[in-house]
Enzyme design. Structure first.
Site, PDB file in Angstrom:
ATOM      1  CB  CYS A 132      95.339  63.979  31.087  1.00 46.94           C
ATOM      2  SG  CYS A 132      93.735  63.978  30.091  1.00 46.94           S
ATOM      3  CG  HIS A 257      93.397  68.840  31.381  1.00 44.51           C
ATOM      4  ND1 HIS A 257      93.609  69.355  30.438  1.00 44.51           N
ATOM      5  CD2 HIS A 257      93.159  67.324  31.569  1.00 44.51           C
ATOM      6  CE1 HIS A 257      92.600  68.757  29.711  1.00 44.51           C
ATOM      7  NE2 HIS A 257      92.910  67.546  30.211  1.00 44.51           N
TER       8      HIS A 257
END
Lengths: 353, 353
Positions: A132, A257
């Site tokens: 990810c 993120h």
């Protein structure tokens, strides 16, 4: 009757986990034609999930029922994928695996549809989705790679706690509750006693902190996450010689993120030229008007967001700030996009149908 | 009687602010011989502070009383320093200014004692201390610069909210209180409604977020903080040609600025050789045993801390993780160290004494 009409029979292994629940929610909103949904809990207990307004039981894994699916999503631990995915895909079931078990296997396509859907093959039914943390960089940097050639990447990450799973999120919320200073003592910024904040899911307390460790360190001092990002980017971009250096850092953010990236090019590029390229990049929303995405502003949104495009240390280097929701584009959304791609190509049908 | 014996008469402008209170606490613990302390509030209201167990009134600024000091610390706004510091220092008072007002003035020494105490001069009584974000890099990178030559620096920061002042800290704590999800809803990571979190002191909500903006942006897309770091590092290292690229990011940490740095050298250096150099660096504590500092573990501690020394994209590049308490080495401690240096050189005496 072709499967695309009657709907696809979809299994989800790890449906009760954090990414699993995001996957069900994303599937529900997508145009992907789920005919029947078979959710499985990868733990030892059956649980329930919701899909299209109905409560569904998610029993423990049943290999026979999985083998009757057209497509199975794995959003669970590496070991679970390693045990089940090869057999299932060999038996004709399409498998989209979000674990890291097969990502670097040369026979397994590692896919971000905006970047390398061309690496899919009708004869390889086990497909991996990437880490990810890498996803935002892979999507935002690839158009620059095609236009100018990327020679080097340096990247510092600001990774949310949900990337470490539900127990880490609960740990953050518990630590915040235990440590939040109600006010500033005598006008001074408080010094918290880190020893009072118990850390189990993460290697250090994460409340009011940042931790430059994601995964264990190898003998050269690189963390597992840093090595994954480098190896997977090279594979997805088909760029084995690119130089990549990463510092992976956990921050007290719930989801999303963020990346601060330095992208060194083979050919010089102005920020105006790069902005023009990125404005048309698939799956990317570039703020080229002085703004920038943050994890809070991108949480729950699909796609990759970027901003703060500017010059780096030379006319061959660009700086970019990139954010994506690690549970969506970093996981659930990417898996569903791969499935949609298989469907659009007409591959997603049982051999026996 | 020499001042060093009877003690130094010390003024503090901005004594009731966050850095001011840290300065008093640090002075109290240091060996610096404070004879008399005159704290001033730089606001419009008098307040009180504590020093050596006594409560002291901090009245509004009184220029006449300041001019009677041997040494005055400015830990307040740029405008206050700009108004008062040049006149005071011209009249013979030593002035150590923590604001950014004079840092880039070619006549004013910009000092980190471990790095460039040699730039101090007995005839220049106005001295500036550097930006708190830069300090860790300046201290940790300088020994590498001396040993191998630094050609380029890339750096992503993880800056604590106390660096933006007390109102920003209160804002973080208020937002956490308003938004902290008690538990994870239905096993999913919550998506917070950023619109409900009011941001005034900072440009976006900082609870559960990171903000890639510290100061305003210039026409090329660089923030004021990023430009300060580059310009001040070049001045302190006396390295006008060094290439520096910074991404300055605010994170929800109370105190302690962290940096992920890529340091490109003129000459190749192994991590073993660099570790040997850094192990003897003044003011630096290097963890070369696989550990790393975090802002929580360094809060309230003086000095600069580093870890995760490893190879970058080539044998001429090193990666380093650096943490320092922005209120201490980034501000209060550095100012007191400069004062101690002046004292040790025998310069810190009134001309009239």
């Amino acid at each position: 009757m072709p499967a695309a009409r009657s709907g696809i029979k979809v299994g989800v292994v790890g449906a009760t986990g954090m990414v699993g629940r995001e996957l069900l929610a994303f599937l529900e909103k997508s145009r992907f034609p789920v005919g029947e949904l078979l959710p499985f809990s990868s733990g030892k207990q059956r649980k329930s999930v919701r899909f299209k307004g109905r409560g569904l039981l998610a029993p423990t894994i049943d290999e026979k029922r999985l083998s009757e699916c057209d497509l199975v999503f794995f959003v669970s631990a590496d070991e679970v994928s390693r045990d089940l995915a090869p057999g299932l895909s060999a038996s004709g079931v399409w498998v989209i695996d979000d674990s890291s078990a097969f990502r670097l296997d040369p026979k397994v396509p590692l896919i971000i549809p905006e970047v390398n859907a061309s690496a899919l093959s009708p004869s390889q039914r086990l497909i991996a989705g990437p880490n990810c943390t890498l996803t935002g960089l892979a999507v935002a940097g690839y158009p620059l790679h095609k236009a100018f050639g990327v020679a080097e990447v340096r990247m510092a990450s600001y990774q949310s706690v949900s990337g470490a799973g539900r127990s880490a999120l609960e740990e953050l919320l518990g630590q915040l509750k235990a440590s939040s200073p109600a006010a500033l003592r005598r006008g001074q910024a408080p010094v918290l006693d880190a020893r009072k904040l118990r850390a189990r899911a993460l290697p250090a307390p994460i409340a009011f902190n940042v931790i430059p460790q994601v995964g264990s360190f190898d003998g050269q001092g690189f963390s597992a996450e840093e090595n994954k990002v480098a190896a997977e980017l090279r594979k997805i971009w088909r760029a084995p010689d690119i130089k990549i250096s990463v510092t992976a850092v956990r921050v007290p953010v719930l989801r999303g993120h963020s990346l601060s990236a330095w992208i060194t090019l083979w050919r010089p590029a102005t920020t105006a030229a790069a902005s023009e390229v990125l404005a048309h990049a698939p799956g990317l929303a570039l703020d080229n008007n002085g703004g920038y995405p943050t994890p809070l502003s991108c949480a729950g949104r699909s796609g990759v967001f970027a901003g703060r495009l500017r010059a780096g240390t030379s006319d061959r280097e660009l700086c970019l700030w990139i954010v994506s929701d690690n549970l969506l584009k970093g996981a659930a959304q990417n898996s569903v996009q791969i499935a949609q791609e298989l469907l659009d190509r007409g591959w997603l049908r049982r051999d026996t149908s």
